[in-house]
Structure formats: structure tokens, C-alpha cells
Scaffold this motif. Sequence first.
Motif, PDB file in Angstrom:
ATOM      1  N   VAL A 158       0.966  -1.063   0.121  1.00 48.98           N
ATOM      2  CA  VAL A 158       0.110  -0.089   0.004  1.00 48.98           C
ATOM      3  C   VAL A 158       0.956   1.204   0.027  1.00 48.98           C
ATOM      4  O   VAL A 158       1.485   1.321   1.030  1.00 48.98           O
ATOM      5  N   ALA A 159       0.795   2.044  -0.928  1.00 46.74           N
ATOM      6  CA  ALA A 159       1.568   3.305  -1.213  1.00 46.74           C
ATOM      7  C   ALA A 159       1.091   4.504  -0.365  1.00 46.74           C
ATOM      8  O   ALA A 159      -0.343   4.581  -0.838  1.00 46.74           O
ATOM      9  N   ILE A 160       1.796   5.265   0.203  1.00 42.71           N
ATOM     10  CA  ILE A 160       1.220   6.559   0.680  1.00 42.71           C
ATOM     11  C   ILE A 160       2.622   7.427   0.417  1.00 42.71           C
ATOM     12  O   ILE A 160       3.682   7.043   0.538  1.00 42.71           O
ATOM     13  N   GLY A 161       2.312   8.943   0.709  1.00 45.88           N
ATOM     14  CA  GLY A 161       3.346   9.790   0.757  1.00 45.88           C
ATOM     15  C   GLY A 161       4.146   9.679   1.943  1.00 45.88           C
ATOM     16  O   GLY A 161       3.466   9.263   2.865  1.00 45.88           O
ATOM     17  N   ILE A 162       5.450  10.346   2.191  1.00 44.11           N
ATOM     18  CA  ILE A 162       6.056  10.418   3.436  1.00 44.11           C
ATOM     19  C   ILE A 162       5.293  11.353   4.053  1.00 44.11           C
ATOM     20  O   ILE A 162       5.148  12.410   4.088  1.00 44.11           O
ATOM     21  N   PRO A 163       4.808  10.773   5.350  1.00 44.92           N
ATOM     22  CA  PRO A 163       3.942  11.489   6.079  1.00 44.92           C
ATOM     23  C   PRO A 163       4.606  12.792   6.599  1.00 44.92           C
ATOM     24  O   PRO A 163       3.955  13.907   6.922  1.00 44.92           O
ATOM     25  N   ASP A 164       5.789  12.958   7.072  1.00 48.95           N
ATOM     26  CA  ASP A 164       6.564  14.199   7.496  1.00 48.95           C
ATOM     27  C   ASP A 164       6.718  15.156   6.528  1.00 48.95           C
ATOM     28  O   ASP A 164       6.946  16.399   6.851  1.00 48.95           O
ATOM     29  N   SER A 165       6.610  14.745   5.138  1.00 51.44           N
ATOM     30  CA  SER A 165       6.757  15.976   4.234  1.00 51.44           C
ATOM     31  C   SER A 165       5.728  15.990   3.278  1.00 51.44           C
ATOM     32  O   SER A 165       5.768  17.060   2.390  1.00 51.44           O
ATOM     33  N   VAL A 166       4.809  15.038   3.120  1.00 58.63           N
ATOM     34  CA  VAL A 166       3.956  15.073   2.071  1.00 58.63           C
ATOM     35  C   VAL A 166       2.531  15.045   2.826  1.00 58.63           C
ATOM     36  O   VAL A 166       2.043  14.118   3.242  1.00 58.63           O
ATOM     37  N   ALA A 172      -3.263  10.634   5.205  1.00 62.33           N
ATOM     38  CA  ALA A 172      -3.358   9.195   5.242  1.00 62.33           C
ATOM     39  C   ALA A 172      -2.894   8.549   6.463  1.00 62.33           C
ATOM     40  O   ALA A 172      -3.718   7.569   6.932  1.00 62.33           O
ATOM     41  N   LYS A 173      -2.031   8.909   7.000  1.00 64.04           N
ATOM     42  CA  LYS A 173      -1.511   8.416   8.253  1.00 64.04           C
ATOM     43  C   LYS A 173      -2.674   8.820   9.400  1.00 64.04           C
ATOM     44  O   LYS A 173      -2.762   7.793  10.347  1.00 64.04           O
ATOM     45  N   GLU A 174      -3.134   9.926   9.421  1.00 72.08           N
ATOM     46  CA  GLU A 174      -4.109  10.318  10.458  1.00 72.08           C
ATOM     47  C   GLU A 174      -5.115   9.491  10.226  1.00 72.08           C
ATOM     48  O   GLU A 174      -5.954   8.948  11.147  1.00 72.08           O
ATOM     49  N   PRO A 187       3.949  -3.415   7.898  1.00 71.95           N
ATOM     50  CA  PRO A 187       4.689  -4.179   6.905  1.00 71.95           C
ATOM     51  C   PRO A 187       4.400  -3.957   5.509  1.00 71.95           C
ATOM     52  O   PRO A 187       5.158  -4.390   4.465  1.00 71.95           O
ATOM     53  N   LYS A 188       3.270  -3.411   5.104  1.00 73.81           N
ATOM     54  CA  LYS A 188       2.733  -3.292   3.849  1.00 73.81           C
ATOM     55  C   LYS A 188       2.916  -2.027   3.135  1.00 73.81           C
ATOM     56  O   LYS A 188       3.105  -1.928   2.015  1.00 73.81           O
ATOM     57  N   LEU A 189       3.359  -0.968   4.037  1.00 77.19           N
ATOM     58  CA  LEU A 189       3.400   0.444   3.478  1.00 77.19           C
ATOM     59  C   LEU A 189       4.738   0.523   2.804  1.00 77.19           C
ATOM     60  O   LEU A 189       5.720   0.204   2.950  1.00 77.19           O
ATOM     61  N   VAL A 190       4.696   1.171   1.450  1.00 77.78           N
ATOM     62  CA  VAL A 190       5.348   1.882   0.620  1.00 77.78           C
ATOM     63  C   VAL A 190       5.390   3.521   0.710  1.00 77.78           C
ATOM     64  O   VAL A 190       4.319   4.113   0.239  1.00 77.78           O
ATOM     65  N   THR A 204       1.345   1.653 -12.250  1.00 78.61           N
ATOM     66  CA  THR A 204       2.170   0.586 -12.970  1.00 78.61           C
ATOM     67  C   THR A 204       2.135  -0.556 -12.475  1.00 78.61           C
ATOM     68  O   THR A 204       2.828  -1.398 -12.776  1.00 78.61           O
ATOM     69  N   GLY A 205       1.248  -0.930 -11.342  1.00 76.86           N
ATOM     70  CA  GLY A 205       1.130  -2.148 -10.569  1.00 76.86           C
ATOM     71  C   GLY A 205       2.334  -2.568  -9.838  1.00 76.86           C
ATOM     72  O   GLY A 205       2.265  -3.575  -9.108  1.00 76.86           O
ATOM     73  N   ASN A 206       3.076  -1.517  -9.357  1.00 76.31           N
ATOM     74  CA  ASN A 206       4.361  -1.655  -8.341  1.00 76.31           C
ATOM     75  C   ASN A 206       3.669  -1.415  -6.834  1.00 76.31           C
ATOM     76  O   ASN A 206       4.490  -1.922  -6.040  1.00 76.31           O
ATOM     77  N   ALA A 207       2.378  -1.272  -6.662  1.00 73.62           N
ATOM     78  CA  ALA A 207       1.568  -1.126  -5.434  1.00 73.62           C
ATOM     79  C   ALA A 207       0.346  -1.654  -5.691  1.00 73.62           C
ATOM     80  O   ALA A 207      -0.112  -1.311  -6.694  1.00 73.62           O
ATOM     81  N   ASP A 208      -0.272  -2.355  -4.825  1.00 74.04           N
ATOM     82  CA  ASP A 208      -1.489  -2.795  -4.917  1.00 74.04           C
ATOM     83  C   ASP A 208      -2.685  -1.996  -4.678  1.00 74.04           C
ATOM     84  O   ASP A 208      -3.766  -2.236  -4.997  1.00 74.04           O
ATOM     85  N   ALA A 209      -2.372  -1.035  -3.960  1.00 71.68           N
ATOM     86  CA  ALA A 209      -2.955   0.010  -3.447  1.00 71.68           C
ATOM     87  C   ALA A 209      -2.418   1.288  -3.094  1.00 71.68           C
ATOM     88  O   ALA A 209      -1.219   1.204  -2.864  1.00 71.68           O
ATOM     89  N   GLY A 210      -2.931   2.365  -3.159  1.00 71.24           N
ATOM     90  CA  GLY A 210      -2.499   3.782  -2.664  1.00 71.24           C
ATOM     91  C   GLY A 210      -3.514   4.684  -2.167  1.00 71.24           C
ATOM     92  O   GLY A 210      -4.660   4.524  -2.324  1.00 71.24           O
ATOM     93  N   ILE A 211      -2.979   5.613  -1.361  1.00 72.28           N
ATOM     94  CA  ILE A 211      -3.948   6.819  -0.858  1.00 72.28           C
ATOM     95  C   ILE A 211      -3.443   8.136  -1.514  1.00 72.28           C
ATOM     96  O   ILE A 211      -2.200   8.391  -1.252  1.00 72.28           O
TER      97      ILE A 211
END
Length: 280
Positions: A158-166, A172-174, A187-190, A204-211
Motif C-alpha cells: 500500500v503506497a502513501i506519501g512520506i507523512p513528515d513531508s507530503v 493518510a497516516k491520520e 509491513p505493507k506500506l511503501v 504501474t502495478g508496483n503497489a496494490d493500492a495507494g492513498i
Amino acid sequence: MIKSFRYAAAAMLLALLMLVSAACASGVEHESGKASAGMATDEAQKEQVELTVSAAVSLTDALSEFQNLYESTHAGVRLHFNFGGSGALQKQLEQGVPADLFFSAAVKQMKQLVEKQVVNSNDQMSLLTNELVVIVPSDSKAIVSSEAGLLEDRLRTVAIGIPDSVPAGSYAKEALTNAGLWDQLQPKLVQAKDVRQVLQYVSTGNADAGIVYKTDALSTSDVNIAYVIAPSTHTAIEYPLGIVAATKHREEAEQFYRYLQTEEALNIFEKYGFSIPSSS
């Protein structure tokens, strides 16, 4: 006969002198014309102003449409956009990287710049709002309808932006924290450097989901919106716009700042999926 010859020679000499004189005059006029044209060109170059707008990467598509639209009616202005994560752009401005306006994807970054007097408090305002969504690749068979669905084994990353700067990563973290899932999903977060990289990972399919933001999800057919994250689970997503105090083009910066608040500009933002606060 000698007398006639002298007359003919004198006439030829006179004609020659007239030709030389005309050529010199023409040369002076030509050089003068070149000088005038050169001065006009130099003057035009002096009048040309390049406005640098440091803006959240989620604004890329909408602001890019303003490039020709605004420049066509403001001949002396060229727009240059510096897109990136709002946190990274904030740091650049604090370090003195030149810019004329800042367009953030969160109030936090603008507030800190106001506190450090990088932006004056009366030169900024919240212009847009957005929504947070969960996306999956367009060919995904996974069915996700809530944050809890991100725990499914079928979703390995699961992809998300870096919480401290994005900001999108922070929202998403909140939301995941409020759902009691932040620690379980570790363990899943990218983590990505900005929201557009999250979009790329999923498309591109490099992550199965994202926020990402709804506006990002609408920019490509390579992803599907699985569901919209409830706004009540995270801080309101606001996009503040401000004039950088150190701008060297104050008049032009103010003009573009006001233009982005016009009905014409707001209609373009809405076309890309942004919403307009009732106070705008």
C-alpha cells in the motif's frame, strides 16, 4: 576639346561624390535602425517577468492549463512552476530558494512560513479543498471498501506519501491511525516522495493500492477509486495560496494571486476535481 573633356571629368567626379555620400547616409540610417531595433529588443527583454510558483505536485494538471491562458493575456509575464511535495517546497523557501508564490496542499506548511515571515499573514488564503481516496490498479480484482480492507492478503503493498513531508501522506497516516490500523499496516506500506509517485506506483502495478487525492486519481484511467476516505477521519484538506515576502516581482505576483481567485480560474480548478470553500 580639352575643355569638353574637363567638363566631362568634373561631372563624373561630382556623380561619384554624390554616390559615396548617399551610401554613407544609407549606412548611417541602417546602423541607426539596427541600434533602434536592438534597443527595442533589449527593452522588451527587460519588461519580461518570469514568475516562479512553488506548488504542490497535486496541482500539476490544473496549473499547467494556466500557462498559455494567463500568458496570452499578460504579455510581459512568463509562468514557471516548481512542483514538489509541500514540505520539501517549504524547506526550499525557508532556505532562500527564489519564488514569487507558494501554493501548498496543506495549511501546516503555509502556517509555518507565516510564522517565519517568509509569507506575510495578509498575503495568503485558503483557495481550494480536496478529498482523500484509496486507489487500486484499473485491472485489479481486489475489492476494497474501507480502511480495514487494506489488511487483505491480496493487497501486499500500500503506497502513501512520506507523512513528515507530503500532506497526502500525513492525512493518510491520520486516517489510518484513527481507524486503528496504522501499526498493523506498517509491513505493507511503501512511502513515496510525493503524491504523484504514489499514483505512479499504483498505476504501474508496483503497489496494490495507494492513498492519494481525488484529483490525482481522476488524472489517469490506469487506476480506479476504490472508495473515498471519510473526511471526518482526518484534518480538512485545504490548499492555501500565498505571496512570498521576498518576491522581486511584487506587482506581477499580486496580479496572479488575484487572478487565481477569479471565477474563470476557479472553474478550471473544479474541472480537475478540486472543490471551492464557500468563503472563496
